[in-house]
Design an enzyme around this catalytic site. Structure first.
Site, mmCIF file in Angstrom:
data_model
loop_
_atom_site.group_PDB
_atom_site.id
_atom_site.type_symbol
_atom_site.label_atom_id
_atom_site.label_comp_id
_atom_site.label_asym_id
_atom_site.label_seq_id
_atom_site.Cartn_x
_atom_site.Cartn_y
_atom_site.Cartn_z
ATOM 1 N N GLU A 134 0.843 -1.197 0.000
ATOM 2 C CA GLU A 134 0.000 0.000 0.000
ATOM 3 C C GLU A 134 0.876 1.243 0.000
ATOM 4 O O GLU A 134 0.398 2.343 0.220
ATOM 5 C CB GLU A 134 -0.967 -0.005 1.190
ATOM 6 C CG GLU A 134 -0.312 -0.080 2.545
ATOM 7 C CD GLU A 134 -1.295 0.150 3.665
ATOM 8 O OE1 GLU A 134 -1.934 1.216 3.654
ATOM 9 O OE2 GLU A 134 -1.403 -0.716 4.542
ATOM 10 N N CYS A 174 -3.500 -3.049 4.667
ATOM 11 C CA CYS A 174 -2.605 -4.067 5.244
ATOM 12 C C CYS A 174 -3.070 -5.490 4.958
ATOM 13 O O CYS A 174 -2.419 -6.450 5.354
ATOM 14 C CB CYS A 174 -2.464 -3.845 6.743
ATOM 15 S SG CYS A 174 -1.923 -2.183 7.132
ATOM 16 N N HIS A 194 -2.710 -9.057 12.457
ATOM 17 C CA HIS A 194 -2.077 -7.853 11.912
ATOM 18 C C HIS A 194 -1.679 -6.957 13.086
ATOM 19 O O HIS A 194 -2.470 -6.744 14.008
ATOM 20 C CB HIS A 194 -3.063 -7.121 10.988
ATOM 21 C CG HIS A 194 -2.617 -5.737 10.651
ATOM 22 N ND1 HIS A 194 -1.359 -5.480 10.143
ATOM 23 C CD2 HIS A 194 -3.224 -4.533 10.775
ATOM 24 C CE1 HIS A 194 -1.229 -4.177 9.965
ATOM 25 N NE2 HIS A 194 -2.348 -3.583 10.339
HETATM 26 N N1 COA Z 1 2.291 4.064 30.435
HETATM 27 C C1 COA Z 1 1.593 3.001 29.957
HETATM 28 N N2 COA Z 1 0.575 3.125 29.064
HETATM 29 C C2 COA Z 1 0.258 4.364 28.640
HETATM 30 C C3 COA Z 1 0.933 5.506 29.120
HETATM 31 C C4 COA Z 1 2.004 5.329 30.056
HETATM 32 N N3 COA Z 1 2.704 6.363 30.525
HETATM 33 N N4 COA Z 1 0.381 6.602 28.519
HETATM 34 C C5 COA Z 1 -0.607 6.134 27.691
HETATM 35 N N5 COA Z 1 -0.687 4.791 27.786
HETATM 36 C C6 COA Z 1 -1.578 3.891 27.041
HETATM 37 C C7 COA Z 1 -2.999 4.387 26.915
HETATM 38 O O1 COA Z 1 -3.760 4.084 28.063
HETATM 39 C C8 COA Z 1 -3.459 3.627 25.682
HETATM 40 O O2 COA Z 1 -3.743 2.298 26.034
HETATM 41 P P1 COA Z 1 -5.169 1.635 25.633
HETATM 42 O O3 COA Z 1 -5.256 1.708 24.125
HETATM 43 O O4 COA Z 1 -5.051 0.229 26.107
HETATM 44 O O5 COA Z 1 -6.221 2.449 26.291
HETATM 45 C C9 COA Z 1 -2.193 3.572 24.807
HETATM 46 O O6 COA Z 1 -1.106 3.855 25.686
HETATM 47 C C10 COA Z 1 -2.177 4.600 23.684
HETATM 48 O O7 COA Z 1 -2.497 5.844 24.224
HETATM 49 P P2 COA Z 1 -3.408 6.882 23.419
HETATM 50 O O8 COA Z 1 -3.624 8.071 24.276
HETATM 51 O O9 COA Z 1 -4.615 6.182 22.873
HETATM 52 O O10 COA Z 1 -2.384 7.236 22.237
HETATM 53 P P3 COA Z 1 -2.539 8.119 20.958
HETATM 54 O O11 COA Z 1 -3.686 9.041 21.004
HETATM 55 O O12 COA Z 1 -1.187 8.712 20.763
HETATM 56 O O13 COA Z 1 -2.840 7.056 19.785
HETATM 57 C C11 COA Z 1 -2.603 5.204 18.342
HETATM 58 C C12 COA Z 1 -2.254 5.789 19.700
HETATM 59 C C13 COA Z 1 -2.043 3.781 18.268
HETATM 60 C C14 COA Z 1 -4.128 5.134 18.156
HETATM 61 C C15 COA Z 1 -1.974 6.094 17.241
HETATM 62 O O14 COA Z 1 -0.582 5.981 17.335
HETATM 63 C C16 COA Z 1 -2.398 5.686 15.823
HETATM 64 O O15 COA Z 1 -3.446 6.095 15.359
HETATM 65 N N6 COA Z 1 -1.562 4.919 15.118
HETATM 66 C C17 COA Z 1 -1.901 4.369 13.815
HETATM 67 C C18 COA Z 1 -2.670 3.081 13.974
HETATM 68 C C19 COA Z 1 -2.946 2.459 12.644
HETATM 69 O O16 COA Z 1 -2.054 2.298 11.844
HETATM 70 N N7 COA Z 1 -4.201 2.109 12.369
HETATM 71 C C20 COA Z 1 -4.579 1.609 11.068
HETATM 72 C C21 COA Z 1 -4.305 0.180 10.846
HETATM 73 S S1 COA Z 1 -5.046 -0.941 11.959
#
Ligand code: COA
Length: 391
Positions: A83, A115, A237
């Site tokens: 992709e 993916c 995935h």
């Molecule tokens: N210690 C431990 N865990 C922590 C933490 C810390 N200090 N701070 C945050 N976290 C946890 C959160 O609780 C959360 O866990 P949960 O999902 O189990 O609730 C996780 O870390 C991620 O935190 P979040 O605030 O949701 O992160 P974000 O807003 O930065 O977004 C993603 C994370 C993964 C959603 C983002 O990186 C993303 O969109 N990535 C792309 C994903 C993708 O490719 N999707 C398409 C294909 S499937």
């Protein structure tokens, strides 16, 4: 009971990039508490391509050891799943076909559905081999995951290629009927043609992924698939490794099973070792999960493993594979560790410079700096054409 068609993955090899960015460097730059990366999303580092690396150089590097071991003679089809396409018309597979010196009597095509593409390629390959069991199909899944700097997705980048040789009487994994299928028109992740970096609705992509897990499993059971208890491990995935745990917890919940954390970890943890340090490799990620499982677990012969392939947008497929007795003799574990261990760490500034790099669009002669120590490099963009060379 699921039918065993004795067609599947005969050999599997992966390649990744010249450089790696540890999540500690990203956290130091943006002030994120490192636990969010290491624990919250389950990532330690991400592969970063050099200026002279792309999906073709990674794909050829992944496939080369397979050609060296099995020869070219029986390969009649190359399916290149990606992709992060480099051309709207020409398949990246044609460049790989040329770099590998494959015979002209070959069909080559590129497949795309986020993916999920590599799984479509694998299933199409199984169908071709079923039609003529003397033929082999080379499947190459190669992707570079790229998000905007300073966006939430930045921590979930990465890059890798997995090459798989699909044939009858495979040495590693027999792919079974049936498959559970699911398609739904959602906008959880996409990349318009005019953008280098993907757009993502992070929370929406988790919801869409979990819906796809539930629905493809439902279809799998309706098609007469195995029961959940029969599976030893699950290759999901992995846009980031924590997502595989979320997915498996959701599957157990869907089946009204106890969501005991130790049980989830036993089923998923062995599949995460490579994705955790390579980052998201889009189409390659499910099969990096398989590589990790085969390289790490030693109790797999004859055991069914579940595959859940998800591609945003979205298409998903749940299917089973049975690990072939004697598979350990055919693994490439030292080479896989070498591919990860040889990467050179970048600091944040160097990573950022590579991230912001793009070729001018003027049709001129634009040589690339020599950075990769891998077997193939993108030497230049010349007259709007990519020029590759064997190093
Ligand atoms: N210690 C431990 N865990 C922590 C933490 C810390 N200090 N701070 C945050 N976290 C946890 C959160 O609780 C959360 O866990 P949960 O999902 O189990 O609730 C996780 O870390 C991620 O935190 P979040 O605030 O949701 O992160 P974000 O807003 O930065 O977004 C993603 C994370 C993964 C959603 C983002 O990186 C993303 O969109 N990535 C792309 C994903 C993708 O490719 N999707 C398409 C294909 S499937």
């Amino acid at each position: 009971m699921a039918a065993d068609c004795a067609i599947g993955i005969h050999d599997l090899s992966f390649a990744t990039t010249e450089f790696v960015l540890p999540h500690t460097a990203l956290a130091e730059h943006n002030g994120t508490e490192i636990g969010k990366y290491h624990v919250g999303i389950g990532q330690r580092s991400m592969s970063v391509p050099g200026a002279d690396e792309d999906i073709v150089t990674m794909g050829a590097a992944a496939a080369e050891p397979i050609i060296a071991r099995h020869g070219r003679g029986r390969i009649r089809t190359v399916v290149f799943a990606t992709e992060s396409s480099i051309d709207q018309a020409k398949s990246a597979g044609v460049y790989v076909h040329s770099l590998l010196g494959l015979p002209s009597a070959t069909r080559v095509v590129e497949l795309k559905q986020a993916c999920y593409g590599a799984t479509a390629a694998l299933q199409f390959a199984v169908g071709l081999v079923l039609r003529d069991p003397a033929q082999q199909v080379l499947v190459v899944a190669s992707d570079i995951s790229k998000y905007d700097l300073e966006s939430p997705g930045e921590a979930t980048q990465g890059a890798a290629a997995v090459a798989m040789l699909v044939c009858s009487d495979p040495a590693l994994v027999r792919i079974e009927e049936p498959s559970g299928l699911f398609t739904s028109d959602v906008m959880d992740f996409w990349r318009p043609n005019y953008r280098d970096a993907a757009l993502v609705d992070g929370e929406g992509s988790i919801t869409a992924y979990l819906q796809a897990v539930e629905s493809s499993w439902k279809d799998y059971t309706e098609q007469g698939g195995r029961s959940l208890d029969e599976f030893t491990a699950f290759c999901y995935h992995q846009p980031y490794t924590k997502m595989a745990y979320k997915a498996h917890r959701h599957l157990l919940n869907t089946c009204a099973y106890d969501t005991d954390e130790a049980r989830i970890s036993r089923a998923v943890e062995p599949t995460t070792a490579y994705n955790m340090v390579i980052g998201n490799s889009y189409t390659a990620s499910t099969y990096l999960g398989l590589a990790s499982l085969l390289d790490r677990a030693d109790d797999l012969p004859g055991r069914p493993i579940g595959f859940l392939s998800y591609g945003s947008g979205s298409v998903a497929e749940f299917f089973a594979g049975t690990v072939v007795p004697g598979y350990r003799e055919h693994l490439r574990t030292p080479a896989h560790h070498e591919a990860i261990g040889r990467r050179r760490p970048l600091d944040y500034a160097a990573y950022r410079e590579l991230h912001e790099r793009s070729f001018p669009t003027d049709g001129g002669d634009h040589p690339t700096p020599s950075q990769t120590t891998g077997p193939y490099r993108l030497a230049a963009l010349r007259g709007h054409k990519r020029v590759y060379e064997r190093c």
